[in-house]
Design an enzyme around this catalytic site. Structure first.
Site, PDB file in Angstrom:
ATOM      1  N   ASP A   1       0.847  -1.095   0.022  1.00  0.00           N
ATOM      2  CA  ASP A   1      -0.276   0.086   0.106  1.00  0.00           C
ATOM      3  C   ASP A   1       1.003   1.235  -0.149  1.00  0.00           C
ATOM      4  OD1 ASP A   1       0.861   0.475   2.622  1.00  0.00           O
ATOM      5  OD2 ASP A   1      -1.116  -0.070   3.540  1.00  0.00           O
ATOM      6  N   LEU A   2       0.192   2.338  -0.333  1.00  0.00           N
ATOM      7  CA  LEU A   2       0.881   3.527  -0.300  1.00  0.00           C
ATOM      8  C   LEU A   2       1.491   4.095   0.861  1.00  0.00           C
ATOM      9  CD1 LEU A   2      -1.096   5.250  -3.004  1.00  0.00           C
ATOM     10  CD2 LEU A   2       0.871   3.828  -3.471  1.00  0.00           C
TER      11      LEU A   2
ATOM     12  N   ASP B   1      -5.980   2.133  -0.009  1.00  0.00           N
ATOM     13  CA  ASP B   1      -4.814   2.214  -0.896  1.00  0.00           C
ATOM     14  C   ASP B   1      -4.033   0.842  -1.012  1.00  0.00           C
ATOM     15  OD1 ASP B   1      -4.189   2.511   1.855  1.00  0.00           O
ATOM     16  OD2 ASP B   1      -2.170   3.753   1.370  1.00  0.00           O
TER      17      ASP B   1
END
Length: 469
Positions: free
Chosen positions: A344-345, A387
Site C-alpha cells: 500500500d501507499l 490504498d
C-alpha cells in the site's frame, strides 16, 4: 440503493416476465443484478439470475440460460434457502428437458420432489410428478408415467388453497399415459370431460393441449377425420397466442393424418402450413441470434463488473480469493510456488487530508494502472479498498518475487503527480509471502502472511520490502 428500490426492481422483473416481455425482462434483470451486487443483497441477485435463466429459455437462448442457472445455483449454495434451491430445480429441469437429457431431467425432478415435500409446497411437488410423467411417456414407459401422474394428482389435491388448473395439468398427463397404454375407454371418459371443462375459458395453452391430446386419442381409435378436426382446433388456438413449439408438433401430426387418410388436397395444404412455420421459425432464430449477441454482451459486462473494483478496474477481493484458492489447491498437489505481494501507499492519509479524497482516488487509480503494467498476463492484481493492493504470482520463487516487487517500487517512485504547481512523489511499502511448498491452502492465510510482512515494512520505516520467511 435503498431496500425499497431493490424491491421495486424485483417486482418489475417479475411483472415483465409474467407479461412475456422476455427481452425487456433480461434488461431489467441486468439492472437488478448490478444493483444487487452493489448492495450485496442476495434476494436481488437470486431473483435476477433465475428470471434471466427462465427468460433466456423462453427466447431459445439455451446456452445463456444454462449460464444463468449455473450462476444461480452456485450463489444459492452459500446465500439461498431451501425455497431458492427448489426454484433452481424447476428452471434446471426445463433446460435438461429441452436438451433431451432425460436422466438429468429426472434427477432434477427427484430433487424438486424431496425439497417440495420438506417445505410443504405441494403445488411444486405436483408439477414435478407431472413433468416426471411427461418424461417417462416420451421414453414410452407409459405404465410408470401413469403412476407418476396419479401421484401428482394426489399432491395437487393436498395443495391449499385448492387450485383446479393445477389438477387439470396433471390430468393431461394421466390421459396421455392412458392413451399410450391403449386403455382407450378410460382415456375417452377423461379427455371428453377435460375438453368440456369450463376452466379452459381462462387457460388457452391448456385448452390447446387438451385438443391436441384429443386428436391423439382419436388417431389411436383410427377416427382420422375427427382427429383432424381436433388438431385443426388445436392449431387455431396455438396460432392465437403464437406458441410456435406446440404448433410445430400439431402441424406434423396433421401432415401424418392427411397421409393416412390419403387426402392429397388437404395434405398439400397441411404441408404448406408446416413449411411456412419452419420458415417462420428460421426467421425467429435469426432474430434471436441478434438478441443472443446482446445477451452475451450483457453477461460479460455483468461478469466484469462483479469481478472488478469500481475505482481502479482491477480485480476485487472476491475474485482474487476465489481464483487464488483454486490455484493453491492445484499447487498442493503439484508443489508449484504461489506468491502473494501485498502493498500500500505510504502517507496517503496526509495527502487526502491536504488535497482531498478525490485527489487521493486519482493517485490510487494511477498506482493501480502503473502496477498492472508490470505483472505477467497470467498473474492477478487486485485492490482491497483504500490504498491496499495484492498481487498473486504463479510459479515464481520468493527471490524472483522480490525482484518483481523491487520493479514495482521503482515504478511507484517514478510517478510524479502535479497538484497546484507542486509535483508530489510517492512511495509504497511491500510485504511478500509464499505458499511454503504447498502447505498454505487458502488465499486468506496467504494474504495474511504477506500482510504481516507489509506491517513489518511499515514499522521499519516504510518505502521498503519485507519477506515473510
Amino acid at each position: 440503493m435503498e431496500k425499497e428500490d431493490l424491491v421495486s426492481l424485483q417486482r418489475n422483473v417479475l411483472k415483465l416476465r409474467v407479461e412475456g416481455k422476455y427481452e425487456e425482462t433480461i434488461e431489467a434483470c441486468f439492472q437488478l443484478l448490478e444493483a444487487g451486487l452493489a448492495a450485496n443483497d442476495p434476494k436481488s441477485i437470486l431473483t435476477a439470475q433465475i428470471n434471466n435463466a427462465a427468460s433466456f429459455y423462453c427466447i431459445g437462448a439455451i446456452e445463456e440460460a444454462f449460464y444463468s442457472i449455473d450462476a444461480y445455483l452456485e450463489y444459492c449454495t452459500d446465500n439461498g434457502d431451501e425455497a431458492d434451491r427448489l426454484n433452481g430445480c424447476n428452471v434446471l429441469f426445463l433446460l435438461h428437458e429441452f436438451n433431451k437429457d432425460y436422466e438429468k431431467a429426472k434427477e432434477t425432478l427427484e430433487n424438486a420432489i424431496e425439497l417440495g415435500k420438506n417445505l410443504g409446497h405441494f403445488n411444486i411437488v405436483s408439477n414435478a410428478y407431472s413433468n416426471y410423467s411427461m418424461i417417462l411417456a416420451k421414453e414410452n414407459n407409459f405404465e410408470s408415467a401413469l403412476s407418476m401422474a396419479k401421484t401428482g394428482l394426489e399432491m395437487a389435491e393436498l395443495h391449499e388453497p385448492r387450485t383446479p388448473i393445477l389438477e387439470f395439468r396433471v390430468k393431461l398427463n394421466i390421459a396421455n399415459a392412458l392413451i399410450g397404454l391403449e386403455e382407450l375407454k378410460d382415456a375417452e371418459q377423461l379427455v371428453k370431460e377435460m375438453v368440456n371443462d369450463p376452466i379452459l375459458a381462462s387457460f388457452i395453452r391448456e385448452k390447446t393441449q387438451v385438443h391436441d391430446l384429443y386428436g391423439r386419442y382419436l388417431m389411436q381409435k383410427k377416427m382420422y377425420r375427427e382427429a383432424l378436426q381436433a388438431y385443426d382446433t388445436a392449431k387455431e388456438l396455438a396460432e392465437s397466442y403464437n406458441d410456435r413449439n406446440l404448433l410445430k408438433g400439431i402441424l406434423e401430426k396433421r401432415c401424418k393424418l392427411c397421409d393416412l387418410m390419403d387426402d392429397v388436397q388437404r395434405g398439400y395444404k397441411a404441408q404448406q402450413e408446416y413449411i411456412n412455420l419452419l420458415s417462420d421459425l428460421r426467421q425467429h432464430e435469426v432474430s434471436m441470434a441478434a438478441v443472443k449477441i446482446g445477451v452475451k454482451h450483457r453477461i460479460s459486462t455483468i461478469e466484469r463488473r462483479a469481478n472488478t473494483d469500481f475505482l481502479t478496474g482491477l480485480y476485487n477481493r472476491s475474485y482474487m480469493e476465489t481464483t487464488t484458492d483454486k490455484w493453491l489447491a492445484e499447487a498442493a498437489c503439484s508443489g508449484e510456488s504461489i506468491v502473494c505481494i501485498a502493498f500500500d501507499l505510504d502517507n496517503l492519509k496526509s495527502l487526502n487530508d491536504t488535497y482531498g479524497h478525490i485527489f487521493g482516488d486519482e493517485i490510487i487509480k494511477k498506482i493501480g494502472q502503473e502496477c498492472a503494467r508490470h505483472i505477467r498476463s497470467g498473474d492477478l492484481i487486485g485492490r482491497f479498498g483504500g490504498d491496499e493492493f495484492a498481487i498473486i504470482l504463479r510459479n515464481l520463487s520468493l527471490e524472483e518475487a522480490q525482484q518483481k516487487a523491487e520493479n514495482l517500487l521503482e515504478a511507484v517512485r517514478s510517478i510524479k503527480i502535479e497538484k497546484d504547481g507542486i509535483y508530489i512523489s510517492l512511495t509504497a511499502s511491500v510485504g511478500i509471502a509464499d505458499n511454503v511448498g504447498g502447505t498454505i491452502g487458502t488465499f486468506t492465510e496467504l494474504f495474511h502472511q504477506a500482510d504481516v510482512a507489509l506491517y513489518q515494512a511499515k514499522e521499519n520505516g516504510k518505502n521498503r520490502i519485507c519477506i515473510m520467511s
